[in-house]
Write a protein that holds these residues in place. Structure first.
Motif, PDB file in Angstrom:
ATOM      1  N   UNK A  80      -4.246  -7.842  12.917  1.00 23.80           N
ATOM      2  CA  UNK A  80      -3.772  -6.440  13.158  1.00 23.80           C
ATOM      3  C   UNK A  80      -3.286  -5.628  12.062  1.00 23.80           C
ATOM      4  N   UNK A  81      -3.043  -6.639  10.981  1.00 17.66           N
ATOM      5  CA  UNK A  81      -2.342  -5.789   9.662  1.00 17.66           C
ATOM      6  C   UNK A  81      -3.515  -4.901   8.803  1.00 17.66           C
ATOM      7  N   UNK A  82      -3.130  -3.978   8.152  1.00 20.00           N
ATOM      8  CA  UNK A  82      -4.059  -2.916   7.555  1.00 20.00           C
ATOM      9  C   UNK A  82      -4.267  -3.799   6.126  1.00 20.00           C
ATOM     10  N   UNK A  83      -5.428  -3.591   5.408  1.00 17.55           N
ATOM     11  CA  UNK A  83      -5.591  -3.908   4.086  1.00 17.55           C
ATOM     12  C   UNK A  83      -5.063  -2.806   3.095  1.00 17.55           C
ATOM     13  N   UNK A  84      -4.564  -3.226   2.251  1.00 16.84           N
ATOM     14  CA  UNK A  84      -4.106  -2.158   0.929  1.00 16.84           C
ATOM     15  C   UNK A  84      -4.800  -2.820  -0.383  1.00 16.84           C
ATOM     16  N   UNK A  85      -4.690  -1.882  -1.024  1.00 15.32           N
ATOM     17  CA  UNK A  85      -5.119  -2.044  -2.552  1.00 15.32           C
ATOM     18  C   UNK A  85      -4.010  -1.551  -3.568  1.00 15.32           C
ATOM     19  N   UNK A  86      -4.320  -1.977  -4.839  1.00 14.77           N
ATOM     20  CA  UNK A  86      -3.512  -1.324  -5.813  1.00 14.77           C
ATOM     21  C   UNK A  86      -3.577   0.020  -5.895  1.00 14.77           C
ATOM     22  N   UNK A  87      -2.542   0.808  -5.973  1.00 14.15           N
ATOM     23  CA  UNK A  87      -2.458   2.190  -6.040  1.00 14.15           C
ATOM     24  C   UNK A  87      -2.484   3.032  -4.491  1.00 14.15           C
ATOM     25  N   UNK A  88      -2.516   2.118  -3.446  1.00 16.19           N
ATOM     26  CA  UNK A  88      -2.327   3.005  -2.232  1.00 16.19           C
ATOM     27  C   UNK A  88      -0.905   3.433  -2.002  1.00 16.19           C
ATOM     28  N   UNK A  89      -0.413   4.323  -1.530  1.00 16.18           N
ATOM     29  CA  UNK A  89       1.040   4.515  -0.939  1.00 16.18           C
ATOM     30  C   UNK A  89       1.273   4.300   0.251  1.00 16.18           C
ATOM     31  N   UNK A  90       2.355   3.415   0.445  1.00 14.93           N
ATOM     32  CA  UNK A  90       2.794   3.102   2.051  1.00 14.93           C
ATOM     33  C   UNK A  90       3.785   3.892   2.074  1.00 14.93           C
ATOM     34  N   UNK A  91       4.061   4.282   3.546  1.00 13.37           N
ATOM     35  CA  UNK A  91       5.241   4.989   4.098  1.00 13.37           C
ATOM     36  C   UNK A  91       5.639   4.373   5.510  1.00 13.37           C
ATOM     37  N   UNK A  92       7.131   4.338   5.696  1.00 13.90           N
ATOM     38  CA  UNK A  92       7.404   3.787   6.842  1.00 13.90           C
ATOM     39  C   UNK A  92       7.961   4.880   7.618  1.00 13.90           C
ATOM     40  N   UNK A  93       7.566   5.511   8.320  1.00 13.54           N
ATOM     41  CA  UNK A  93       7.815   6.768   9.003  1.00 13.54           C
ATOM     42  C   UNK A  93       8.293   6.375  10.667  1.00 13.54           C
TER      43      UNK A  93
END
Length: 462
Positions: A80-93
């Motif tokens: 269920x986790x999402x894939x991220x790549x270098x350069x992606x912005x992650x926000x914990x809202x």
């Protein structure tokens, strides 16, 4: 205060109104566009489980998560986790109303997967990922997010701030700003780490001074004898070696939820928990209350001069404690906090002994270990070796230690003040650069200069 941290930098020749309340003026060549025009919120799930590189957002940094030692805190499946790549912005809202201190924005520097509870934004071609990260980080530290979502929501999705204004300098300028901030924040972070290292050294020195004073005394020429305790070694010949049970009484605390109180007459009283008992001091910012029967108040009440000690924790915190001085009326303690009531020696002397290295080693030696935590039984605490000089010598040693500890604490406060100044400078520089309050287009990375220069400048500006 913030303006003083960016002295020496030029402004842009010409500005215009950004139309954004928390930004104000921006350089005339900059644009303002909504978030949906700059970022792509598309999220791809790790449905096939192929990606196993688990990432986490910690203190504003995207780091690799240790799935081996944190097994109990992880989900059964990462599909269920999402894939991220270098350069992606992650926000914990999430938890926006209750937690206004955490850093909520991070920049991914490697491919991996991260919980779908976080928002992932991929940058479009017109914005440089490092600049985008710095801009959103600035929005975070200036608390922009907390005014969104109607004020009552605990979390936000992309739809909640899709029209959030994004400042957009020319692409080349974005890269220049990002390079400037990478360089300057790295220098500041280095200075902060040096101050943190100094604090660690001061704590080690304080520990050594306490340990030597309470096990060897102040007279280097005093005759010595074998203490009879292998890890303690020689002690002054005229000192008595005893056990804690012979100089103090140990009181266990109340077990929460251990008794059915249905239909009973109850009173509400404050109760100290493990979190309240720190190493050498008490943190009373958040003292919980508990419902108990009136007769239990006498059984579990703390008394002035009790030496409090935690039953468990990680190895660094095992057995940590402090002296209770009646700061809260009618206060009791939970069963994970022992109250040790000395009758032959002063609370201050017992407190110093239990903070000494030999006592900490003993606690670790006899503690029951489980995963990363440990706990000490009342029986083992009662068997702690206790050194007893004469009353006058104890008084002299305590006076000596009070002066030494006060000196160390003063130095630590200066280090913490310097860290706060540097953190404020870091925040101010980022905000000024990404909102166009300073012009760094002509900036070039200087040759290596003494890092102390910046620390001195920050202190002078404060």
């Amino acid at each position: 205060m913030a303006e003083s941290y960016v002295k020496g930098y030029q402004e842009y020749p010409e500005y215009k109104d950004s139309g954004v309340e928390w930004v104000g003026k921006i350089p005339v060549m900059w644009e303002v566009k909504p978030t949906f025009a700059i970022f792509d919120p598309f999220s791809k799930k790790n449905t096939d489980g192929q990606e196993t590189h688990v990432l986490s957002l910690s203190y504003g940094n995207i780091i690799e998560r240790d799935v081996e030692t944190n097994f109990g805190l992880l989900p059964e499946s990462f599909n269920t986790y999402q894939i991220v790549k270098a350069g992606d912005i992650i926000l914990r809202l999430t938890d926006l109303q209750n937690d206004k201190r955490s850093l909520r924005v991070g920049l991914a520097k490697q491919k991996g997967i991260i919980t779908s509870a976080y928002l992932k934004l991929a940058t479009k071609s017109e914005i440089e990922p490092r600049f985008a990260y710095r801009l959103l980080h600035s929005y975070d530290t200036t608390k922009v997010f907390y005014g969104m979502g109607g004020g009552l929501r605990q979390s936000m999705k992309f739809e909640d701030f899709r029209r959030l204004p994004i400042l957009l300098p020319p692409k080349v300028e974005q890269t220049q700003i990002a390079n400037f901030l990478d360089h300057e924040t790295a220098r500041i972070d280095t200075l902060i780490e040096k101050q943190q290292q100094l604090i660690r050294l001061l704590k080690e020195k304080r520990q050594a001074v306490i340990s030597h004073a309470v096990t060897k005394g102040l007279n280097p020429d005093a005759p010595m004898k074998d203490s009879g305790v292998a890890w303690l070694g020689d002690v002054p010949a005229h000192w008595e070696v005893s056990r804690l049970k012979h100089v103090a009484n140990l009181q266990s605390g109340i077990a929460k939820g251990g008794k059915d109180l249905t239909g009973k007459k109850l009173i509400s009283v404050p109760m100290l928990r493990v979190a309240n008992v720190q190493d050498g001091y008490l943190n009373l910012d958040d003292v919980h209350t508990i419902q108990i029967e009136p007769e239990q108040l006498t059984r579990y009440s703390l008394k002035n001069g009790d030496v409090l000690m935690n039953e468990g924790g990680d190895n660094d915190k095992l057995g940590r404690g402090a002296i209770w001085r009646g700061q809260v009326d009618s206060c009791i303690h939970q069963n994970h906090v022992f109250a040790i009531r000395p009758f032959r020696i002063e609370p201050e002397w017992l407190d110093m002994l239990t903070r000494a290295s030999y006592a900490k080693f003993y606690f670790f030696r006899v503690a029951k270990q489980s995963t990363n935590l440990a706990s000490i039984s009342a029986t083992n605490i009662n068997e702690t070796p206790i050194l007893i000089p004469s009353s006058q010598e104890r008084s002299d040693i305590l006076d000596f230690l009070e002066k030494k500890i006060t000196h160390f604490e003063c130095l630590e406060r200066k280090c913490l003040k310097q860290i706060n100044l540097l953190q404020e400078r870091r925040t101010a520089l980022i905000s000024a650069a990404v909102t166009g309050k300073i012009d760094v287009r002509g900036w070039r990375a200087p040759e290596a200069a003494p890092a102390e220069t910046m620390a001195q400048a920050a202190e002078e500006q404060a």
